[in-house]
Design a protein around this motif. Structure first.
Motif, PDB file in Angstrom:
ATOM      1  N   PRO A 138       0.829  -1.210   0.000  1.00 50.53           N
ATOM      2  CA  PRO A 138       0.000   0.000   0.000  1.00 50.53           C
ATOM      3  C   PRO A 138       0.863   1.260   0.000  1.00 50.53           C
ATOM      4  O   PRO A 138       2.045   1.228   0.335  1.00 50.53           O
ATOM      5  CB  PRO A 138      -0.816  -0.118   1.281  1.00 50.53           C
ATOM      6  N   LYS A 139       0.237   2.356  -0.364  1.00 50.30           N
ATOM      7  CA  LYS A 139       0.964   3.621  -0.444  1.00 50.30           C
ATOM      8  C   LYS A 139       0.136   4.677   0.279  1.00 50.30           C
ATOM      9  O   LYS A 139      -1.068   4.790   0.075  1.00 50.30           O
ATOM     10  CB  LYS A 139       1.162   4.007  -1.908  1.00 50.30           C
ATOM     11  N   TYR A 140       0.782   5.431   1.152  1.00 45.61           N
ATOM     12  CA  TYR A 140       0.132   6.543   1.838  1.00 45.61           C
ATOM     13  C   TYR A 140       0.652   7.842   1.245  1.00 45.61           C
ATOM     14  O   TYR A 140       1.848   7.997   1.005  1.00 45.61           O
ATOM     15  CB  TYR A 140       0.414   6.511   3.346  1.00 45.61           C
ATOM     16  N   THR A 141      -0.272   8.769   0.991  1.00 40.55           N
ATOM     17  CA  THR A 141       0.076  10.052   0.396  1.00 40.55           C
ATOM     18  C   THR A 141      -0.332  11.168   1.348  1.00 40.55           C
ATOM     19  O   THR A 141      -1.435  11.158   1.893  1.00 40.55           O
ATOM     20  CB  THR A 141      -0.659  10.241  -0.948  1.00 40.55           C
ATOM     21  N   VAL A 142       0.589  12.113   1.538  1.00 37.75           N
ATOM     22  CA  VAL A 142       0.294  13.302   2.332  1.00 37.75           C
ATOM     23  C   VAL A 142       0.222  14.462   1.364  1.00 37.75           C
ATOM     24  O   VAL A 142       1.160  14.713   0.606  1.00 37.75           O
ATOM     25  CB  VAL A 142       1.401  13.556   3.389  1.00 37.75           C
ATOM     26  N   LYS A 143      -0.936  15.166   1.352  1.00 37.14           N
ATOM     27  CA  LYS A 143      -1.067  16.319   0.465  1.00 37.14           C
ATOM     28  C   LYS A 143      -2.026  17.332   1.076  1.00 37.14           C
ATOM     29  O   LYS A 143      -2.755  17.042   2.013  1.00 37.14           O
ATOM     30  CB  LYS A 143      -1.512  15.896  -0.932  1.00 37.14           C
ATOM     31  N   GLU A 170       1.832  17.163  11.557  1.00 35.65           N
ATOM     32  CA  GLU A 170       0.916  16.152  12.107  1.00 35.65           C
ATOM     33  C   GLU A 170       0.602  15.081  11.061  1.00 35.65           C
ATOM     34  O   GLU A 170       0.596  13.886  11.366  1.00 35.65           O
ATOM     35  CB  GLU A 170      -0.401  16.805  12.547  1.00 35.65           C
ATOM     36  N   ALA A 171       0.341  15.519   9.833  1.00 33.51           N
ATOM     37  CA  ALA A 171       0.023  14.584   8.760  1.00 33.51           C
ATOM     38  C   ALA A 171       1.197  13.655   8.488  1.00 33.51           C
ATOM     39  O   ALA A 171       1.021  12.452   8.293  1.00 33.51           O
ATOM     40  CB  ALA A 171      -0.370  15.342   7.492  1.00 33.51           C
ATOM     41  N   LEU A 172       2.420  14.195   8.481  1.00 33.58           N
ATOM     42  CA  LEU A 172       3.610  13.365   8.262  1.00 33.58           C
ATOM     43  C   LEU A 172       3.782  12.342   9.377  1.00 33.58           C
ATOM     44  O   LEU A 172       4.109  11.180   9.120  1.00 33.58           O
ATOM     45  CB  LEU A 172       4.859  14.247   8.165  1.00 33.58           C
ATOM     46  N   ALA A 173       3.568  12.754  10.616  1.00 36.98           N
ATOM     47  CA  ALA A 173       3.719  11.828  11.742  1.00 36.98           C
ATOM     48  C   ALA A 173       2.710  10.686  11.635  1.00 36.98           C
ATOM     49  O   ALA A 173       3.056   9.512  11.828  1.00 36.98           O
ATOM     50  CB  ALA A 173       3.538  12.575  13.066  1.00 36.98           C
ATOM     51  N   ILE A 174       1.475  11.015  11.296  1.00 35.53           N
ATOM     52  CA  ILE A 174       0.433   9.990  11.163  1.00 35.53           C
ATOM     53  C   ILE A 174       0.755   9.050  10.008  1.00 35.53           C
ATOM     54  O   ILE A 174       0.681   7.827  10.137  1.00 35.53           O
ATOM     55  CB  ILE A 174      -0.948  10.654  10.955  1.00 35.53           C
ATOM     56  N   ALA A 175       1.146   9.614   8.857  1.00 36.66           N
ATOM     57  CA  ALA A 175       1.447   8.806   7.679  1.00 36.66           C
ATOM     58  C   ALA A 175       2.645   7.901   7.915  1.00 36.66           C
ATOM     59  O   ALA A 175       2.653   6.744   7.493  1.00 36.66           O
ATOM     60  CB  ALA A 175       1.677   9.711   6.475  1.00 36.66           C
ATOM     61  N   LYS A 176       3.679   8.416   8.615  1.00 34.66           N
ATOM     62  CA  LYS A 176       4.854   7.591   8.903  1.00 34.66           C
ATOM     63  C   LYS A 176       4.486   6.429   9.806  1.00 34.66           C
ATOM     64  O   LYS A 176       4.936   5.299   9.608  1.00 34.66           O
ATOM     65  CB  LYS A 176       5.960   8.441   9.541  1.00 34.66           C
ATOM     66  N   GLU A 177       3.643   6.680  10.800  1.00 28.78           N
ATOM     67  CA  GLU A 177       3.216   5.617  11.709  1.00 28.78           C
ATOM     68  C   GLU A 177       2.405   4.554  10.964  1.00 28.78           C
ATOM     69  O   GLU A 177       2.627   3.356  11.129  1.00 28.78           O
ATOM     70  CB  GLU A 177       2.382   6.214  12.857  1.00 28.78           C
ATOM     71  N   LEU A 178       1.472   5.010  10.102  1.00 27.61           N
ATOM     72  CA  LEU A 178       0.646   4.067   9.340  1.00 27.61           C
ATOM     73  C   LEU A 178       1.483   3.249   8.363  1.00 27.61           C
ATOM     74  O   LEU A 178       1.299   2.043   8.226  1.00 27.61           O
ATOM     75  CB  LEU A 178      -0.455   4.815   8.584  1.00 27.61           C
ATOM     76  N   SER A 179       2.404   3.915   7.665  1.00 31.97           N
ATOM     77  CA  SER A 179       3.214   3.197   6.683  1.00 31.97           C
ATOM     78  C   SER A 179       4.191   2.242   7.356  1.00 31.97           C
ATOM     79  O   SER A 179       4.508   1.188   6.813  1.00 31.97           O
ATOM     80  CB  SER A 179       3.949   4.176   5.768  1.00 31.97           C
TER      81      SER A 179
END
Length: 198
Positions: A138-143, A170-179
């Motif tokens: 899967p791929k997570y995107t922050v935008k 905040e978005a980067l922290a969440i995306a890094k944790e999910l990925s």
């Protein structure tokens, strides 16, 4: 002449009355036949309905009993399963070579219904395991979402945002944790929509 016309009309009227009476009798017979046939059909349908409802209630009882039995069965952990000795397989009936040629080999093992196991923790032999299909990670995107003025975390394949936050950090922290948790790749965009180097 008038009497002759009168006799002729009387004759026609009596003939018409006879035809009308015969037509009424025929229609009455057709109506009675239709009612009798519909009553018979309703009786058959009612009988069939009662049979089906009996079968349905028997099936529901079976399902309830099966669910109770499954609920009462103790759940074994995978560690316990490995320590136990594998159960011996029942002997398969002998199949003649000529019969084997008639049976198409579709890769599915036929198991009699009585021998189907409800213990799903048991491992299958190597030759019956399905082949693994490679699936893209899967791929997570922050935008940045210009409409709501928020930063969003979006998972590939989804149309709705996984999370919406006010800041990019905040978005980067969440995306890094999910990925990290799902072994996914992470793509980050700048506020203008261009890709950000990582």
């Amino acid at each position: 002449m008038l009497s002759m016309i009168n006799e002729r009309l009387n004759s026609l009227l009596s003939d018409f009355a006879d035809v009308l009476a015969i037509a009424c009798i025929v229609l009455l017979l057709v109506l009675i036949t239709a009612v009798v046939l519909s009553v018979k059909r309703a009786g058959r349908l009612k009988k069939k309905n009662s049979e089906l409802s009996q079968r349905l209630s028997a099936t529901e009882k079976e399902l309830v009993e099966t669910n109770r039995a499954l609920a009462e069965k103790p759940v074994q952990s995978p560690a316990e399963d490995k320590s136990e000795a594998p159960a011996s397989k029942p002997e398969e009936p002998a199949v003649k070579d000529s019969e084997k040629d008639d049976i198409p080999d579709d890769g599915v093992e036929e198991v009699p219904i009585g021998e189907i196991s409800t213990d799903y923790a048991e491992e299958k032999p190597e030759e019956t395991k399905p082949k693994r299909v490679s699936v893209a990670s899967p791929k997570y995107t922050v935008k940045f979402d210009g409409k709501s003025q928020e930063w969003i975390v979006l998972k590939s394949g989804n149309t709705r945002a996984t999370r919406r936050v006010k800041t990019k950090q905040e978005a980067l922290a969440i995306a890094k944790e999910l990925s990290k948790n799902s072994d996914a790749t992470l793509v980050v965009h700048k506020k203008d929509g261009k890709f950000q180097k990582q």
